[in-house]
Design an enzyme around this catalytic site. Structure first.
Site, PDB file in Angstrom:
ATOM      1  CG  HIS A 132      -1.979  -1.023   1.205  1.00 41.59           C
ATOM      2  ND1 HIS A 132      -2.840  -1.213   0.143  1.00 41.59           N
ATOM      3  CD2 HIS A 132      -2.306  -1.974   2.130  1.00 41.59           C
ATOM      4  CE1 HIS A 132      -3.651  -2.227   0.415  1.00 41.59           C
ATOM      5  NE2 HIS A 132      -3.348  -2.710   1.612  1.00 41.59           N
ATOM      6  CG  ASP A 145      -4.904 -10.040   3.369  1.00 40.20           C
ATOM      7  OD1 ASP A 145      -4.603 -10.523   2.259  1.00 40.20           O
ATOM      8  OD2 ASP A 145      -4.656  -8.863   3.689  1.00 40.20           O
TER       9      ASP A 145
HETATM   10 ZN   LIG Z   1      -4.082  -7.219   2.726  1.00 36.02          ZN
END
Ligand SMILES: [Zn+2]
Length: 309
Positions: A125, A246
């Site tokens: 990110h 995830d």
């Molecule tokens: Zn993630």
């Protein structure tokens, strides 16, 4: 030739505070899973620090120094709504990015066949000018530029199967037709980017958004019909993997329903493309994954496939 496992104890000292999902226990779970006897022959190596020069190729304008100066002497400090730093965070972030660069060196020198970097904070990110989403430096993007500068590689691909879209890697790659980024991710979900219409300057960005509650079937179909053919068409000289776990059915942060077996399968398929176009060169780095038991099993499945590759 062996698979390398790069990590560093400094990555435990990145303290994100009580109840934060991106916690040191994640890394303990991954490494504990890799203590099983079948992983005895991993080539275990300590990650060096990335240099500010290496980081600066992705994050220009003194960004690394700004982040390092924001590290508090004690306590916690937020650098973004959900991204926390503590006294150990600077060293952890330097080792996390350094792991990917050193793993690329080890693969390029022919010392190991491929490598997994068990590190935190994660990276995908982090945009060129912005730490966000638990990420400080974009570890895989820094690795890609290192591979260019140190080894003269031109065409480098990042494949990202984390449940979240890697907005940072996309931002770092989208204007360069010799860099390729492909992501499977739940959509809509944080960070909001990753629509199929985001294709980069030359079709070099491939986004495969999956609806909430999609599982193995949809994931494998997206890989088989779009991601793998486009990756093979790009013909990378090095394959980097943003390995977030995830999208697992047990993960508390999202709703995709992948299983341990899907991670083994995806790893095998990526290794096959790396073998076809990149002399087998593949380096993977841990991103997300927040159910500790699922994270340990899924990352073990990933590394097991790397060792068999
Ligand atoms: Zn993630």
């Amino acid at each position: 030739m062996a698979t390398a496992l790069f990590s560093h104890s400094a990555c435990f000292a990145h303290d994100t505070g009580e109840g934060h999902p991106e916690c040191p226990e994640r890394l303990r779970a991954v490494l504990a899973g890799l203590e099983a006897e079948e992983f005895l022959y991993l080539d275990r190596r300590e990650a060096p620090r990335a240099t500010t020069e290496q980081i600066g190729r992705v994050h220009p304008g003194g960004f690394a120094d700004r982040i390092l100066r924001a590290i508090p002497q004690s306590g916690l400090r937020y650098v973004d709504g959900d991204t926390v730093v503590s006294p150990g965070s600077g060293e952890a972030a330097l080792r996390a990015a350094g792991a990917v660069c050193a793993a690329i060196d080890a693969v390029m020198q022919g010392e190991v066949r491929n490598a997994f970097c068990a590190v935190r904070p994660p990276g995908h990110h982090a945009e060129p000018g912005q730490a966000m989403g638990f990420c400080l430096f974009n570890n895989v993007a820094i690795g890609a530029w290192h591979a260019r500068d140190r080894w003269g590689l031109r065409k480098i691909a990042v494949i990202d199967f984390d449940v979240h879209h890697g907005n940072g890697t996309q931002a770092a790659f989208e204007a360069d037709p010799d860099l390729f980024y492909a992501s499977t991710h739940q959509y809509p979900l944080y960070p909001g980017t990753g629509a199929a219409s985001e294709k980069g300057v030359a079709g070099n960005i491939v986004n495969l958004p999956l609806r909430p509650f999609a599982g193995s079937k949809e994931f494998r179909q997206a890989m088989e019909t779009v991601l793998l053919p486009k990756l093979e068409g790009f013909a990378p000289e090095l394959v980097l993997v943003s390995a977030g776990f995830d999208a697992h059915v047990s993960d508390p942060l999202a709703q995709l329903q992948l299983t341990d077996a899907d991670y083994h399968w995806a790893t095998e398929r990526l290794l096959a493309v790396a073998a076809a176009t990149a002399q087998g060169r593949l380096v993977s780095a841990l991103e997300g994954g927040y159910d500790l038991e699922a994270l340990a099993r899924a990352s073990a499945a990933h590394v097991r496939a790397l060792m068999l590759g």
